[in-house]
Scaffold this active site. Sequence first.
Site, short mmCIF file in Angstrom:
data_model
loop_
_atom_site.label_atom_id
_atom_site.label_comp_id
_atom_site.label_asym_id
_atom_site.label_seq_id
_atom_site.Cartn_x
_atom_site.Cartn_y
_atom_site.Cartn_z
N ASP A 111 0.85 -1.20 0.00
CA ASP A 111 0.00 0.00 0.00
C ASP A 111 0.88 1.25 0.00
OD1 ASP A 111 0.85 0.36 2.60
OD2 ASP A 111 -1.17 0.32 3.51
N ASP A 164 -5.69 2.18 -1.82
CA ASP A 164 -4.28 2.17 -2.16
C ASP A 164 -3.69 0.78 -1.97
OD1 ASP A 164 -4.68 2.13 0.57
OD2 ASP A 164 -2.85 3.30 1.03
#
Lengths: 324, 674
Positions: free
Chosen positions: B538, B581
Site C-alpha cells: 500500500d 491504495d
Amino acid sequence: MKRALVGMLAAWLLAGSAVAAPLVLAMSRGSVTLPVQVAQDEGYFEAEGLQLKLLPCNSGRECAEAVRSGQADLATASELIVALSERYDLSILATISASSHQIKLIARRSAGIQAVRDLAGKRVGTVTGSSAHYFVDSLLLFNGIDPAGVKVQNFDPTQLPQALSVHELDAVAIWEPLASLTLKQLGSDALVLPSPRVYTQYFNIVAPQGLMERRGPDMRRVLHALLRAERFMARHPDEARRAMQRMLDIDAAQADAYYREQDYRVRLDQALAATISAQIRWGMAAGLLKGRPAPPPGDPALAPRLIVPELLRTLSPAAVTLVN
Amino acid sequence: MRIRLQLQAAIVLSVLVSLGTVWIVAATDRAEDGASRTQAQAQLMAHEVTGLLVLTQEYARHAEPRAAGQWQARMQAIQAALADEHASFADGPAFQELKAVADALPPLFDTLQLASAQSDAFSERRKEMVLDRLLTNTQAMSDYAYQWHQDAVQERLEASSRFRLAALGGPLLMLLVVIGSALVVRMRVLKPMQALERATQAVASGDLATRLNNPAKDELGDLARHFDRMTASLAGSGEQLRQSEAQLRAVTDNVPVLITYVDRDQVYRFANAHHRVVFGVEPERLLGRSLQQFWADDKAAYAQMRPPAEAALRGESVVFESLRGTPRGPRHFQSVYLPDLDERGQVRGFYAMTTDVTERKQVAAAQAISEERVRNILRHAPDAFVSLDIHGRITRWNRQAEATFGWREAEVLGRTMHELLIPERHRAAHLAGFERFRETGEGPVVNQRIEITALHRDGHEIPVELSVGAVREPEGHVANAFLRDISDRLAAKQQLQALARVDVLTGLPNRLQFNERLPEALARRQRSRAALALLFLDVDHFKSINDSRGHAAGDAVLVQFASTVSACVRKTDSVARLAGDEFVVLLEGLHNDAEPQAVARKIVQAVNRPMQFEGALLQVSTSIGIAYLAPEALPVEAAALLARADEALYAAKRGGRNGFRMLALAASSAEDAS
C-alpha cells in the site's frame, strides 16, 4: 204212496225255493264217467248256472240207489241198471260213453284156464245182476258153455281183485278200473279172455222217473254241459286224457288205454233200446226180476219210458237215432 | 316303427293273406268234396246195414242157407265199402266203431248158424242170445252208420263253413289290410304331411314360431324334428336380424349424417331420422318415392344428385359436394354414393351418406385467412423462421432466414437443415437429437432458448439463439424454429465482462480478476513445485495525500504507483489493485525467497522517486508484506496466503514503513528480511 207224496212235496219245495237249487249227481269214478268229470273240470255246469254236486259211489248200482234214496238227483249208471230196475223207476236221459271192452273176464292161469271153454265148473266172481254179470253170461253162451255149469258168485266189486289173487275165485268178470287193478294184483297169472263184442255197455245219465217234469230245465242244463264236454274232448283228446289221469290217479299209458276203449259221444242209439230189451229178457230168464210187474206191451225198453230221448233231441237232434 | 317298414309289412301281409286265402279255399273245397263222398258212402252203408238187419231176422226165423249167403255177401260188401279210401274221410269214433262192429258180426253170425243147426234147450238159449247180440250189434252198426253220416255231414258243413269263411274272410281280411294300410298311410304319412304343409305355409308367411312337435320315431318324425330345428334356427336368425336392424336403425338415426338407400329404380328404400333434423321431413315420406318425385320441388337439388346417382347405379363410388336449400337456409353438403352389389356383382342400388359440411367450410375459410396472417407475420419477423418436416427437411424459410444464413427460400425448401446450417462437427449430435425429437417431441432445444453455432452460406459460423416448438403429426413431430443472429450481443457481453475485471483508474486487474487468478496460480505451483510469493503493498500515508491535496492528487498517485509497480515486475507476474491504495503482486516460478525480496526492494526504491503532480513534486513511499511459499511448502488456501501477506505488510508498517517484510508459510520457519 206216502213216501211218494213226501218226495213230491220235497221236490215241489225244492223247485219253488230257488232256481239255483243244488243238483246232486251220484257218480262212480271210472273211464266211463269221464265226460262228467271234464264238464265239471271245465266249469261247464257252473257256466250253465248249475250248482252241481258230485256224490261219489262205487258202482252204477250204488249210484242208482243213492237216487232212489233221495241222496242224489241224478246218477251215472249202465243201461243194465235201468233195464233191471224194479218198478221201472229210472230213466236214461243220455248215453255219455259206450264200450265193448271195458268189462273184462280175467282168469287165473293157475286155475287151469286157457280159454272160455275151460271155465266150466270154475268159480267166477262178479256183481250179480250187473252188466258184468250180463257180460259173463253172454260170453259163456257165445262160447257154448252153459252158465249153469259155472259157479257164478256175487261179490262186492272192490273185493273181487283180492278174492281172485287169494284163489278164492278162478276168474272174475269186472269193469274198469277194477279190471286193471285185478291184472296188476295177479301179475303173470292173469289171463284176459277174448271177447268178440258180445256186449256193448252204454253208460248213461240216469234220472228217477218224474224228475224231468220237476227239474226239466236243470236236466237240460246238465245235458247241455255234457254236450260241451263231448265237443271239448273231441277237440282236445290230450286234455281229456289228462283229466282222466287226474280223476283216476293213473299214468298216461293207462289213461290212453282206457280212452281207446271208450266211445265218448253223448247220444241215444237205437241199439241202446235193443240192448235194454235183451237185458230185460235175460233178467227175467235169469230170475233176477222176480216180483217185478211184467213189462207193458210194446218195446220193453221204450214203453215204460226207460229211455227219455226228448230232451237230448231238442238239444242235439243228430245225437239221437232212437226211433220212438 | 319306420313307415317304410310298415308299408313293406303291409305288402307282405297282403301277399300272405292272398296266398293263405287261396290255400284255405282249395283245402276246404277238397275237404267238402271228400265229406260229400263220405256222406254218400255213409248213406249207402245205412242202406246196406238195414238190409243186413232184415237178413239177420230172416235167417233167425227160417235158418235158410240162401239168407245166410246173402247176409255174408252183404257183409263183404259192407267191409269193402269201409275199406274204401273215401270212407275214411270222416274217420271219427263212429266210423271206428262201425268198423269194429263190422269185424265182430261174422263170428256172431257163424255162432248163430251153429246154434240154429241144433235144437236142444241150451242151443235155443244160445241162439236167442247170439241173435240178440247180432241184432243189437247190427242196430249199433246202423247207429254208427248214421253217426258216421252225421259226422260226414258235419264235416261237410264245417268244410263248407270254412270255405265260406275263407271265401268271405280272405277278401275281408285283404280289405282290412288295405284299410289298415290306408289308415297307417293317413295317420303316419298324410296327417304329418298336412301338418308339415301347414307349418311350411305358416313359415312362408313369416310365422317362425311354428313347430310340428311330432314325437314319432319314423321318417316323418325325423323330418318334423329337422323342420323344427330349422325354424328354430330361422327364428333365431330372424331375431338377430331384427336386432341388427334395430341396432343399425338406432345407430343411423343418431348419427348427424343423412343416410339413405336407393334401389336401382332410384326409389328410396331407407332413410334415417336425420332427414327430420336437416330438412324437417319425416324419413318415412321418402320411402317408396323416387329421387325425382321427392325432389320435384327442388329441381336444382335433383339436378345436382342425378349424375352421381346414375354413376353409382353404374357401379361407381361417387363423392361430391352440393348446395341445397334447407329450412335453416342454404347449406353445403358432401355426399358419398356407394353402389350395393349382389353376389354376382350386379348393382342392386346404392347407399348415400350426406354430411352437412357448412360449418367445416366456414372453419376452413377462417383457417385459410388465419394461415395467411401467420405466414405474413413470419415473413416479416425479425428472426429467422424455419419449419422442418419429420425428415428434417425445410418447409418454411422466411426473409430474415435468407438475411441471416445467405440462402434464398427457393434454394432451401426440401433440403435438410443439418446439411445447410449445422457445422460439420455438430452434425452427428444434431441428427441423433433430431431423431429423438421426431419420436418424442422432446429435446434440449424444445421450448428453450439456447445458443448454438450455425453455418452461413459463405462458410462462416454465426452464433445464433435457437428456440424450437414441437408440433405433433401422425408420423412424428415436426419442428418450428426461430433463429436469431446474436454476434453483436455476444461481442457486447464480452466487453462488459472484461470491464468488470479491470480497475478503471489504473487499468490493472481488479479484486475480481485477482480472486480468479490467485487460485489458478496456487494450482499451477502445486503442479510445477516452484516457489510462489504474494506481495501486499500500500501507499504509505495515502490518506494524508488525499486529505491534503484532494482526490485527484490521490488518483494521480495511485495511477503513478500502479505504473511504477508494474514496471518493476515481469510481464508474467500479476499486479492488481484490490481497493483504495491496496495493491498486490503475484510472483510465480520462483526458486528461492531472495527473488521476491529483490522484487520488493526494487519496488520500494522505484516508488521513492518523487513524482510530478500539478507542478509540484510529491514524495511517496510504499510498505510491502511478502508471503513466501517455498517449493516444499504444503498447499495453502488463497485466503491464508493473502492473510499471511497482510500480516507481513503490517509488520513492515510497524517496522517504519518504506520497506518490506517477508513471512514464509508452512515448512519454512518465518524469517524477516529488510
